[in-house]
Enzyme design. Structure first.
Site, PDB file in Angstrom:
ATOM      1  N   GLY A   8      41.426  30.093  62.975  1.00 16.63           N
ATOM      2  CA  GLY A   8      40.805  29.963  61.651  1.00 16.63           C
ATOM      3  C   GLY A   8      39.495  29.199  61.704  1.00 16.63           C
ATOM      4  O   GLY A   8      39.320  28.196  61.010  1.00 16.63           O
ATOM      5  N   GLY A  11      35.499  26.319  56.629  1.00 14.47           N
ATOM      6  CA  GLY A  11      36.129  25.030  56.366  1.00 14.47           C
ATOM      7  C   GLY A  11      36.380  24.148  57.576  1.00 14.47           C
ATOM      8  O   GLY A  11      35.494  23.904  58.408  1.00 14.47           O
ATOM      9  N   ARG A  68      39.780  36.427  60.928  1.00 13.61           N
ATOM     10  CA  ARG A  68      39.737  37.849  60.568  1.00 13.61           C
ATOM     11  C   ARG A  68      38.313  38.313  60.318  1.00 13.61           C
ATOM     12  O   ARG A  68      37.998  39.474  60.515  1.00 13.61           O
ATOM     13  CB  ARG A  68      40.589  38.110  59.315  1.00 13.61           C
ATOM     14  CG  ARG A  68      42.089  37.970  59.552  1.00 13.61           C
ATOM     15  CD  ARG A  68      42.829  37.888  58.249  1.00 13.61           C
ATOM     16  NE  ARG A  68      42.392  36.720  57.481  1.00 13.61           N
ATOM     17  CZ  ARG A  68      42.823  36.400  56.274  1.00 13.61           C
ATOM     18  NH1 ARG A  68      43.714  37.159  55.677  1.00 13.61           N
ATOM     19  NH2 ARG A  68      42.369  35.325  55.659  1.00 13.61           N
ATOM     20  N   ASN A 106      45.027  25.682  63.129  1.00 14.86           N
ATOM     21  CA  ASN A 106      44.375  25.345  61.866  1.00 14.86           C
ATOM     22  C   ASN A 106      44.481  26.463  60.823  1.00 14.86           C
ATOM     23  O   ASN A 106      44.588  26.176  59.632  1.00 14.86           O
ATOM     24  CB  ASN A 106      42.891  25.033  62.166  1.00 14.86           C
ATOM     25  CG  ASN A 106      42.056  25.022  60.912  1.00 14.86           C
ATOM     26  OD1 ASN A 106      42.122  24.088  60.120  1.00 14.86           O
ATOM     27  ND2 ASN A 106      41.277  26.079  60.690  1.00 14.86           N
ATOM     28  N   TYR A 123      53.968  26.720  49.351  1.00  9.19           N
ATOM     29  CA  TYR A 123      52.931  26.166  50.236  1.00  9.19           C
ATOM     30  C   TYR A 123      53.430  24.855  50.847  1.00  9.19           C
ATOM     31  O   TYR A 123      53.312  24.633  52.064  1.00  9.19           O
ATOM     32  CB  TYR A 123      51.609  25.953  49.472  1.00  9.19           C
ATOM     33  CG  TYR A 123      50.562  25.279  50.361  1.00  9.19           C
ATOM     34  CD1 TYR A 123      49.998  25.963  51.428  1.00  9.19           C
ATOM     35  CD2 TYR A 123      50.172  23.958  50.128  1.00  9.19           C
ATOM     36  CE1 TYR A 123      49.060  25.342  52.265  1.00  9.19           C
ATOM     37  CE2 TYR A 123      49.226  23.338  50.942  1.00  9.19           C
ATOM     38  CZ  TYR A 123      48.680  24.031  52.024  1.00  9.19           C
ATOM     39  OH  TYR A 123      47.763  23.421  52.843  1.00  9.19           O
ATOM     40  N   LYS A 135      54.125  23.595  54.890  1.00 10.27           N
ATOM     41  CA  LYS A 135      53.576  22.412  55.564  1.00 10.27           C
ATOM     42  C   LYS A 135      54.696  21.437  55.960  1.00 10.27           C
ATOM     43  O   LYS A 135      54.580  20.743  56.971  1.00 10.27           O
ATOM     44  CB  LYS A 135      52.512  21.745  54.681  1.00 10.27           C
ATOM     45  CG  LYS A 135      51.240  22.595  54.545  1.00 10.27           C
ATOM     46  CD  LYS A 135      50.568  22.867  55.905  1.00 10.27           C
ATOM     47  CE  LYS A 135      49.376  23.784  55.846  1.00 10.27           C
ATOM     48  NZ  LYS A 135      48.742  24.041  57.145  1.00 10.27           N
ATOM     49  N   GLY A 180      44.645  15.221  52.590  1.00 11.40           N
ATOM     50  CA  GLY A 180      44.716  15.518  51.155  1.00 11.40           C
ATOM     51  C   GLY A 180      43.608  16.504  50.843  1.00 11.40           C
ATOM     52  O   GLY A 180      43.292  17.368  51.666  1.00 11.40           O
ATOM     53  N   THR A 232      36.741  22.864  50.903  1.00  9.52           N
ATOM     54  CA  THR A 232      36.457  24.006  51.791  1.00  9.52           C
ATOM     55  C   THR A 232      36.627  25.266  50.943  1.00  9.52           C
ATOM     56  O   THR A 232      36.588  25.186  49.717  1.00  9.52           O
ATOM     57  CB  THR A 232      37.480  24.031  52.943  1.00  9.52           C
ATOM     58  OG1 THR A 232      38.791  24.158  52.360  1.00  9.52           O
ATOM     59  CG2 THR A 232      37.435  22.763  53.795  1.00  9.52           C
ATOM     60  N   GLU A 233      36.929  26.382  51.607  1.00 11.76           N
ATOM     61  CA  GLU A 233      37.220  27.601  50.828  1.00 11.76           C
ATOM     62  C   GLU A 233      38.673  27.608  50.344  1.00 11.76           C
ATOM     63  O   GLU A 233      39.126  28.558  49.697  1.00 11.76           O
ATOM     64  CB  GLU A 233      36.964  28.844  51.697  1.00 11.76           C
ATOM     65  CG  GLU A 233      35.496  29.067  52.024  1.00 11.76           C
ATOM     66  CD  GLU A 233      35.253  30.319  52.877  1.00 11.76           C
ATOM     67  OE1 GLU A 233      36.203  31.082  53.149  1.00 11.76           O
ATOM     68  OE2 GLU A 233      34.100  30.525  53.275  1.00 11.76           O
TER      69      GLU A 233
END
Ligand code: NDP
Ligand code: 8X3
Length: 281
Positions: free
Chosen positions: A38, A42, A63, A116, A182, A186, A213, A217-218
């Site tokens: 990734g 970010g 990707r 990541n 989500y 994690k 936290g 980023t995107e």
């Protein structure tokens, strides 16, 4: 036929020689190899820039191949870093396995794997959740990490050295409203990191995690499926972490002496004292 077979042999030998030469060149210059998943945006992108500045050659995945190609050119010019691109979707087990099986020999001695690549898709109470979103998060954030870690850790075991750093999150320590799935992915990374550390320590392999936290980023744009207003609102009235802050944490982790393993860096903006305690101006 004889000529044809000779030319294949010559090509094979010259490729082996090239790989050997690159291998020796890396040892000579004390360069290391990091694989970052990734790296198109970010945190992964910032980590690639940071490691390139610190003697690493890089295997970068994502990707969006055009972004990987741009980054490869940029790092080649600015940092003289060698970059190998793996254009793949981390959810595609066969693609991950085949990309690793076919990686040139000179790139196999991976010193550092940074898991990541990941995302949050949607923010909805469980009863209203979109099952496709759940699949995407579970397949990327958990299964993708497992697919790549299996092969790379086998290579690290052969060399009896290496370091794996997993991207966890504050969402791996706490669960917040509408974030059950989500946060579950994690929390899984927390367990996988601990499990990896137990399994790999006997081979001299370090395993760490970084648990941020809010990082601007995107991430929120992806979570809200391109809704810029909703994404901006997440960071309104506070100074979030930057991807660079997380890249700095990675650099700290990978530059400790051989006997030191940083288990986790849990890092939040000053304004975020917990998932439910965010102080906005
Ligand atoms: P970004 O959306 O900016 O970057 C995510 C990266 O992951 C992109 O390079 C993207 O590449 C890649 N990625 C996503 N899905 C896939 C897939 N299926 N296959 C391959 N690559 C994929 O987010 P961040 O940089 O913020 O996130 C990085 C990590 O940090 C994630 O694991 C996230 O959970 C974690 N994290 C983020 C926090 C934040 O607040 N931003 C806080 C805590 C943890 P591409 O789209 O080109 O495939
Ligand atoms: C990303 C952090 O709190 O926005 O893992 O979910 S949070």
């Amino acid at each position: 036929l004889i000529n044809w077979s000779k030319s294949i042999q010559t090509e094979y030998l010259s490729r082996r020689f090239a790989n050997f030469a690159i291998y020796k060149y890396r040892i000579l210059l004390m360069r290391k190899i990091a694989l970052i998943t990734g790296a198109t945006a970010g945190i992964g992108r910032a980590m690639a820039m940071k490691l390139a500045d610190n003697q690493y050659d890089l295997i970068l995945t994502g990707r969006r191949v055009e972004l990987l190609t741009q980054l490869k050119t940029e790092l080649g010019i600015k940092c003289k870093s060698d970059v190998h691109i793996l254009n793949l979707d981390m959810r595609d087990r066969k693609a991950v396995e085949s990309a690793l099986e076919n990686i040139p020999a000179a790139w196999r001695n991976i010193d550092l794997l940074v898991n990541n690549a990941g995302l949050a898709a949607g923010l909805a109470p469980l009863q209203n959740g979109d099952i496709d979103d759940w699949d995407q998060m579970i397949d990327t954030n958990i299964k993708g990490v497992l697919y790549i870690s299996k092969k790379v850790s086998q290579w690290m075991i052969e060399r009896k050295k290496g370091h794996i750093v997993n991207l966890s999150s504050i969402a791996g320590k706490e669960t917040y409203p509408a974030g059950a799935v989500y946060c579950a992915t994690k929390h899984a990374i927390e367990a996988i990191t601990q499990g990896m550390r137990i399994d790999l320590a006997p081979y001299g392999i370090k395993v760490s995690s970084i648990s941020p936290g809010m990082v601007n980023t995107e991430f929120s744009l992806v979570r809200f499926k391109g809704d810029q207003k909703k994404a901006d609102a997440v960071y309104e009235g506070l100074t979030p972490l930057s991807a660079e802050d997380i890249a700095e944490a990675l650099l700290f982790i990978v530059t400790r002496p051989p006997h030191v393993n940083i288990n986790d860096i849990y890092i939040t903006p000053l304004a975020q004292a917990g998932s439910a305690h965010v102080f906005r101006k």
